[in-house]
Each structure stands twice: as structure tokens, then as C-alpha cells.
Design an enzyme around this catalytic site. Structure first.
Site, short mmCIF file in Angstrom:
data_model
loop_
_atom_site.label_atom_id
_atom_site.label_comp_id
_atom_site.label_asym_id
_atom_site.label_seq_id
_atom_site.Cartn_x
_atom_site.Cartn_y
_atom_site.Cartn_z
CD GLU A 1 12.80 8.44 13.47
OE1 GLU A 1 13.35 7.95 12.48
OE2 GLU A 1 11.57 8.69 13.51
CG HIS A 2 13.76 12.83 13.74
ND1 HIS A 2 12.79 11.94 13.34
CD2 HIS A 2 14.82 12.65 12.91
CE1 HIS A 2 13.22 11.26 12.29
NE2 HIS A 2 14.46 11.66 12.00
CG HIS B 1 8.17 10.53 6.88
ND1 HIS B 1 9.03 10.09 5.92
CD2 HIS B 1 8.82 11.52 7.53
CE1 HIS B 1 10.15 10.78 5.97
NE2 HIS B 1 10.05 11.65 6.94
CG ASP C 1 14.71 13.75 7.35
OD1 ASP C 1 15.07 13.01 8.28
OD2 ASP C 1 13.56 14.22 7.25
CD GLN D 1 9.82 13.35 11.05
OE1 GLN D 1 10.31 14.41 10.68
NE2 GLN D 1 10.41 12.20 10.85
CG HIS E 1 37.35 -22.53 34.15
ND1 HIS E 1 36.44 -23.51 33.87
CD2 HIS E 1 36.98 -21.45 33.42
CE1 HIS E 1 35.55 -23.05 33.00
NE2 HIS E 1 35.86 -21.79 32.71
CB THR F 1 9.21 8.61 11.03
OG1 THR F 1 10.26 9.55 11.31
CG2 THR F 1 8.03 9.34 10.41
#
Length: 449
Positions: free
Chosen positions: A332-333, A265, A366, A262, A425, A240
Site C-alpha cells: 500500500e505504502h 493504526h 497521509d 504504520q 449484425h 494498512t
């Protein structure tokens, strides 16, 4: 406690050259791929027996069965702390509000008179959801995966989470309670790569899924890569990360708290501050020490994360340069803590989710913003989106033409078929208009035939 990268003065490089200057964790999914291969194959050939053996090997518990009994789900919800239940229910409510609005409806485009193309959206048949259970337990991830799948109309859903020895081989009770609140009654005490393999191949207890979503460690990411093409996946989630773009108006107490939040984590979690204010950089660095000392998970997660190569304070000449840096990073954030934060956020092109101003921290996203927290990591926000209702839907085109509508465009189809040297075709068109000179008059006749 956190390193600095000074990008002031010289012109910032472009593209990959700029990305190479920015901090990032080492996360080698390719190296893990060969280690998960035998696990995935064992589940394929031995089914539940392999899952039970791996639970004993990796989780330290010998299971009698991998399917969680319905009684355990009911008991977990009954015993759930009322405050936690209320918070989970509110998180579910807000997520439903946001994700329900994402549901696409079928749309028909009338291309010409008698010719239309309809795009209809169909949910995948069955989804396997993964909820990690390593250093932390994430009932919020159950919500973030289940709600968009449910709002998409997925008819069959199962969840896997690692067995916990302290809970008699069941997944964490808060995970089970979240499942009960969401109406998920098919739950398995299976973790890691073997859980992905269970969903991909199916076993005696678990029917195979068409898609697997949910965050996990590097072994889960490697298993997702192993099965890409056999099943759909959301993303190969890496460690993360948070990036904060801030100027002198930002509160260093807030910025430091968000970086730490963060970092707690995982030791590989990334915390990056991008600022044009050396004074703010100094104040944030000073603020980190007392805040870290006052919290939990310091030595095993926060300090390794903040001091690792993946975290840094990046100094830039101005907000314009800061925007270039965060776009190259693709966080990500991404928090925007600047003057006129909304206008600055509107200029961002690459981020999993953007949090605007001092009152929208990542922690809100979150749990209870209503947004989804399953987001692209490792710079993948430059080309990928977070989990949403669309993740579980497939767009199918329905082509409906009358004879006259096909006749009107037949000569163009034949011409293009001949140009690509695919005469069959064109023949498929011609076969429908044998003897119709008015239609065939416009067909291109290849040279030499």
C-alpha cells in the site's frame, strides 16, 4: 519484537512462490460476507429503523434520526481547534492542487474522413463516502475521498460515519468539521456494513448512491463485496501496510519510526523492512524498542502489529533482489530509503504510493503531500490504483460516422459478422445500403447460401 525472513543466498522464486514467502495479515472477507448479509437485508427492508437499531446494538447509542442536523456541522466547525482547522485547510488545498490536475477532458479521434470516435468523461451521479470512527478518527480520510469526487464534478455526495456515544450520537466533531470545510452538508451517523447498505439501497432519509468509497473495517469491506455489481466501489480495503526498501545509507531511527507509525493504526497493520544490510536490520530492531516504549497505543496496536505474522524484516542479497521482493509484495505504502532513491523508485512496478528518500515519509502522504492516501492493500497494488479523480469518472465513447464512411468499411463489418455467425449484425449494415451495388459488391456471401 519483529521477526526476520532471510531470502539471501538462493535464487528468489518467481510469482506466487515469492509472494507466499512474504508476510501478510489474515483478512478473510469471504468469511465476513455471510455475517453482513442479514444486516444489509435488514436495511433494505426496514430502512432507517434498521439503522437506528444497529446504532444501538453496535455503537451503544439510541438515535432519533440518522441524518446529522446542519446546526451540528456548523457548531463543530466553530468549535474546532484553530490549529487543527489550519492543518485541515492546508491538506484540502494541497489535495485540490494534485487532484484538479487529474481531470480528464473529452478527446475526439478522427478515424477516417467522416468517421470519428469521441471519448467523453462523465462523473458518477451520486457518491456515498465512508469515514471510519473506531480506534481512531480520520478527518483526513474525509478529505481524501471528498476532494477527488468534487474535482471530478460529482453532483451529489453524502458521508456516513459511526455515531459516537460521547458526542450524543453524532459522528466525531472533527469529522463533522471536515465535512463543513469541504461543503458536505449531507452527513449520516451510520457506521459499518449498515452504512454501505444505506448507500446501496437508500432509505427514507438517504437517497441511494451509485458508488461507495472510503476505508473501513472488515465488515465494511464485506458489505462492499456484497453490493458489488449493484454499486461501484473503490476497493475492499484491508489492514494498512508499509514496506521500506532500504540499504546501509538509511537512518535506522527514521526507518523504525516509519514502521511504528504504520503499526499504530491497527493490530493487523503490516510493517515490513526489506534490506540488503544486516547492520541496518540490527540497528532498526534495536531502535524499535525505545521508540515503541515512548509512544502511545503500545499494547493494543503497535506490539501486536509488529510481532504479528504480517510484519517482518526481510533480508536480501542486493537492491535488485529487494526490488523483486517489494514488487511481489505490492505494498500500500512503499518507502525507498537507499542511495539514489529516485532512480530505485523509478524501477518499482507495484505499489499504491511510493515515498522517495528520507524526507518523504508515509505520514506526509497521509495528511499533506497532496497525494491520496486511499490506496490498494493486500497486494492489490499489483493490479489496482489508489483513489483519484478517475475513480469517479466514466469514459463514454461517442461514435459518429457519415454514410460514406460507413459504406467504406461495410464489407469488413459484414465479413466479421458472418465469421462470428451473427448474420443479423451484418444485416443491420446491409439494410442501410439496399440497392447500392457498389457497396454490396464487397460483401462476403456465406457458403451454402
Amino acid at each position: 519484537m519483529i521477526s526476520r525472513i532471510d531470502l539471501r543466498g538462493d535464487a528468489l522464486p518467481e510469482g506466487t512462490a515469492l509472494r507466499d514467502l512474504l508476510p501478510r495479515a489474515d483478512f478473510d472477507v469471504s468469511a465476513a460476507l455471510e455475517k453482513v448479509r442479514p444486516i444489509c437485508e435488514a436495511v433494505h427492508h426496514r430502512g432507517d429503523a434498521a439503522l437506528i437499531d444497529y446504532a444501538e446494538k453496535f455503537d451503544g447509542v439510541r438515535l432519533e434520526a440518522v441524518r446529522v442536523p446542519a446546526q451540528a456541522l456548523a457548531e463543530a466547525l466553530e468549535r474546532l481547534d484553530p490549529a487543527v482547522r489550519a492543518a485541515l485547510e492546508e491538506s484540502i488545498r494541497r489535495a485540490r492542487v494534485v487532484h484538479r490536475a487529474q481531470r480528464r477532458t473529452s478527446h475526439t479521434t478522427q478515424v477516417v474522413q467522416g468517421g470519428s470516435v469521441t471519448e467523453k468523461w462523465v462523473p458518477v451521479e451520486r457518491v456515498g463516502l465512508y469515514a471510519p470512527g473506531g480506534r481512531s478518527v480520520y478527518p483526513s480520510s474525509v478529505i481524501m475521498n471528498a476532494v477527488p469526487a468534487q474535482e471530478a464534478g460529482v453532483p451529489s455526495m453524502a458521508l456516513a460515519s459511526p455515531p459516537q456515544r460521547e458526542f450524543g450520537g453524532l459522528p466525531h466533531p472533527t469529522i463533522l468539521a471536515a465535512c463543513a470545510l469541504l461543503g458536505i452538508d449531507e452527513v449520516y451517523a451510520v457506521g459499518g456494513a449498515q452504512a454501505v447498505a444505506m448507500f446501496a439501497h437508500g432509505t427514507e432519509s438517504c437517497a441511494p448512491a451509485t458508488m461507495v468509497t472510503g476505508p473501513g473495517n472488515i465488515w465494511v469491506a464485506a458489505a462492499k463485496r456484497y453490493f458489488t455489481g449493484k454499486i461501484g466501489i473503490d476497493t475492499e480495503a484491508g489492514p494498512t501496510e508499509i514496506a521500506v526498501l532500504a540499504d546501509e545509507t538509511a537512518d535506522p531511527v527514521h526507518v523504525a519510526a516509519d514502521l511504528i507509525s504504520q503499526a499504530e493504526h491497527d493490530p493487523l497493520a503490516a510493517a515490513v523492512l526489506v534490506t540488503d544490510s544486516p547492520a541496518l536490520a540490527d540497528a532498526v530492531e534495536k531502535e524499535l524498542r525505545p521508540q515503541v516504549a515512548a509512544t502511545k497505543h503500545v499494547e493494543d496496536r503497535i506490539v501486536p502489529a509488529l510481532t504479528g505474522r504480517q510484519s517482518a524484516i526481510v533480508l536480501v542479497d542486493g537492491i535488485d533482489e529487494g526490488l523483486r521482493v517489494v514488487d511481489a509484495y505490492g505494498a500500500e505504502h512503499l518507502e525507498i530509503q537507499t542511495a539514489d532513491a529516485a532512480a530505485v523508485a523509478d524501477r518499482v512496478r507495484n505499489a499504491g504510493a511510493i515515498f522517495v528518500g528520507p524526507w518523504a515519509p508515509v505520514s506526509l502522504g497521509d495528511y499533506a503531500a497532496g497525494s491520496n492516501h486511499v490506496l490498494p492493500t493486500g497486494g492489490c497494488a499489483c493490479h489496482s490504483s489508489g483513489l483519484s479523480v478517475q475513480s469517479f469518472l466514466r469514459g463514454i465513447h461517442i461514435v459518429d460516422y457519415t454514410r460514406d464512411a460507413l459504406a467504406d468499411v461495410a464489407h469488413h463489418v459484414v465479413t466479421l459478422a458472418e465469421a462470428e455467425d451473427l448474420p443479423a449484425h451484418g444485416a443491420a449494415i446491409k439494410a442501410r445500403f439496399v440497392g447500392d451495388e457498389q457497396v454490396s459488391r464487397g460483401w462476403k456471401v456465406p457458403k451454402g447460401k
